[in-house]
Scaffold this motif. Structure first.
Motif, PDB file in Angstrom:
ATOM      1  N   CYS A 199       0.916  -1.185   0.124  1.00 41.03           N
ATOM      2  CA  CYS A 199       0.016  -0.073   0.125  1.00 41.03           C
ATOM      3  C   CYS A 199       0.736   1.249   0.192  1.00 41.03           C
ATOM      4  O   CYS A 199       1.802   1.222   0.967  1.00 41.03           O
ATOM      5  N   CYS A 242      -0.036   3.228   3.714  1.00 42.97           N
ATOM      6  CA  CYS A 242       0.229   2.782   5.014  1.00 42.97           C
ATOM      7  C   CYS A 242       1.346   1.845   5.076  1.00 42.97           C
ATOM      8  O   CYS A 242       1.724   1.160   6.106  1.00 42.97           O
ATOM      9  N   LYS A 295       1.243  -1.231   4.068  1.00 38.96           N
ATOM     10  CA  LYS A 295       0.937  -2.698   4.394  1.00 38.96           C
ATOM     11  C   LYS A 295       1.449  -3.494   3.268  1.00 38.96           C
ATOM     12  O   LYS A 295       1.158  -3.160   2.190  1.00 38.96           O
ATOM     13  N   CYS A 347      -6.520  -1.967  -0.003  1.00 37.95           N
ATOM     14  CA  CYS A 347      -5.801  -2.346   1.423  1.00 37.95           C
ATOM     15  C   CYS A 347      -6.440  -2.728   2.304  1.00 37.95           C
ATOM     16  O   CYS A 347      -7.445  -1.856   2.632  1.00 37.95           O
ATOM     17  N   GLN A 357      -5.718  -2.881   5.458  1.00 34.53           N
ATOM     18  CA  GLN A 357      -5.484  -2.056   6.614  1.00 34.53           C
ATOM     19  C   GLN A 357      -6.173  -0.663   6.394  1.00 34.53           C
ATOM     20  O   GLN A 357      -6.871  -0.230   7.431  1.00 34.53           O
ATOM     21  N   CYS A 358      -5.949  -0.165   5.318  1.00 34.64           N
ATOM     22  CA  CYS A 358      -6.795   1.289   5.385  1.00 34.64           C
ATOM     23  C   CYS A 358      -8.188   0.956   4.815  1.00 34.64           C
ATOM     24  O   CYS A 358      -8.985   1.885   4.857  1.00 34.64           O
ATOM     25  N   ARG A 391      -6.182   1.742  -2.882  1.00 36.05           N
ATOM     26  CA  ARG A 391      -5.092   2.655  -2.452  1.00 36.05           C
ATOM     27  C   ARG A 391      -4.289   2.346  -3.818  1.00 36.05           C
ATOM     28  O   ARG A 391      -4.137   1.186  -4.462  1.00 36.05           O
TER      29      ARG A 391
END
Ligand SMILES: [Zn+2]
Length: 332
Positions: free
Chosen positions: A166, A169, A171, A216, A218-219, A223
């Motif tokens: 990503c 972030c 990730k 992503c 995590q986000c 992304r």
């Protein structure tokens, strides 16, 4: 044996592929000696109940027995057509597509499915992501092998590592996927380029954005990300597919770029995942078979060049015509 194969109506794509597999000695021997019989899995719903592997083995036997200069692969073609009818028409087909279909068909007919549970291979994604890449690649391969186990897999399949990251972030997500072909882009539109340029393009970091952006985890949104491919496992027999045919919407195009390659000692060290690059075993590949396509998109003609093991002589297979050729004329 060396035998030509009669053209049964635009079947040069099929004939060229058969000649290349027939020239793949360890595989041809597996069929010729009959050892494939012990591996037939007639109950595999993904397979053809042994029909394709048996038809192919019969054909290889006739070629290798060397009684005939020209063979009509009618029975084999019929067996193929019963499975995928479009290969049976009189239209020209794509040799790479046919090779993929044939190897997959053979594989499923002799695929040994191991139903035993493998708790040692189970773990969540987070734990998998934290593994050393050589360990993760090995686990991914073991998982794959529980469902796919045959001489085709063990001899001709490799594995690619794909890393997504990503842009926001950082990730990471890493996956390891088996491959039967290294399908390489040709980075130049005309003139000539080296196969190493194709490999560099294939393993170059790519940015995924807009429609192709990565979601992503995590986000929790799409992304702009980077993607990078490297080779995490090399097979003993490597098939390289040069992507000459490009598809842009309804338009098809053929790249006539001449791709230079060494017929001996192709080195792939640079394209392995970094942790493998330092390993002592340097993988080098010698060319022994190639399929060439001549002419335009519609129609065109396929021939094969195969190096015979016994006398190390290259032979050009143009359907029923077979001739000895020089190594430096083997062009892709
Ligand atoms: Zn992110």
């Amino acid at each position: 044996g060396v035998a030509g194969l009669r053209n049964l109506g635009n079947t040069c794509f099929m004939n060229s592929v058969i000649q290349c597999i027939s020239g793949t000695v360890p595989l041809a021997r597996f069929f010729f000696t009959g050892s494939y019989r012990r591996h037939i899995n007639r109950d595999n719903p993904q397979g053809t109940g042994g029909e394709i592997v048996e038809a192919f083995a019969r054909l290889i036997r006739v070629i290798w027995e060397g009684q005939y200069n020209v063979i009509s692969p009618v029975t084999f073609k019929d067996a193929i057509c019963r499975r995928i009818s479009h290969f049976g028409g009189n239209d020209q087909q794509d040799a790479q597509e046919f090779l993929a279909f044939l190897l997959d068909g053979i594989h499923e007919d002799i695929n040994f499915l191991d139903a035993r549970p493998r708790p040692d291979l189970e773990m969540d994604d987070e734990a998998f992501e934290r593994l050393k890449d050589t360990t993760a690649a090995e686990i991914a391969w073991e998982r794959y092998m529980t469902r796919h186990s045959s001489i085709i897999v063990s001899m001709m399949q490799g594995q690619l590592k794909s890393e997504l990251q990503c842009g926001k972030c950082s990730k990471r997500s890493t996956t390891y996927s088996p491959f039967m072909f290294l399908s390489l882009p040709i980075p130049k539109k005309r003139g000539s380029c080296s196969i190493y340029a194709c490999l560099s393009e294939f393993t170059a970091e790519e940015t995924l954005k807009g429609e192709n952006a990565w979601h992503c985890p995590q986000c929790k949104k799409a992304r702009s990300s980077t993607k990078k491919l490297t080779i995490s496992r090399l097979p003993d027999v490597l098939i390289i597919h040069l992507k000459r045919f490009s598809f842009q919407g309804p338009f098809r195009d053929k790249l006539e770029t001449m791709v230079d390659f060494p017929t001996k000692g192709l080195e792939l060290q640079k394209y392995l995942m970094p942790s493998l690059q330092s390993t002592l075993a340097t993988e080098k590949y010698d060319l022994y078979a190639a399929v060439n396509h001549f002419g335009g998109l519609n129609g065109g003609h396929y021939t094969a060049c195969v190096k015979r093991v016994f006398d190390k002589k290259w032979h050009n297979f143009d359907d029923s015509r077979v001739s000895v050729c020089e190594e430096n004329t083997v062009r892709v």
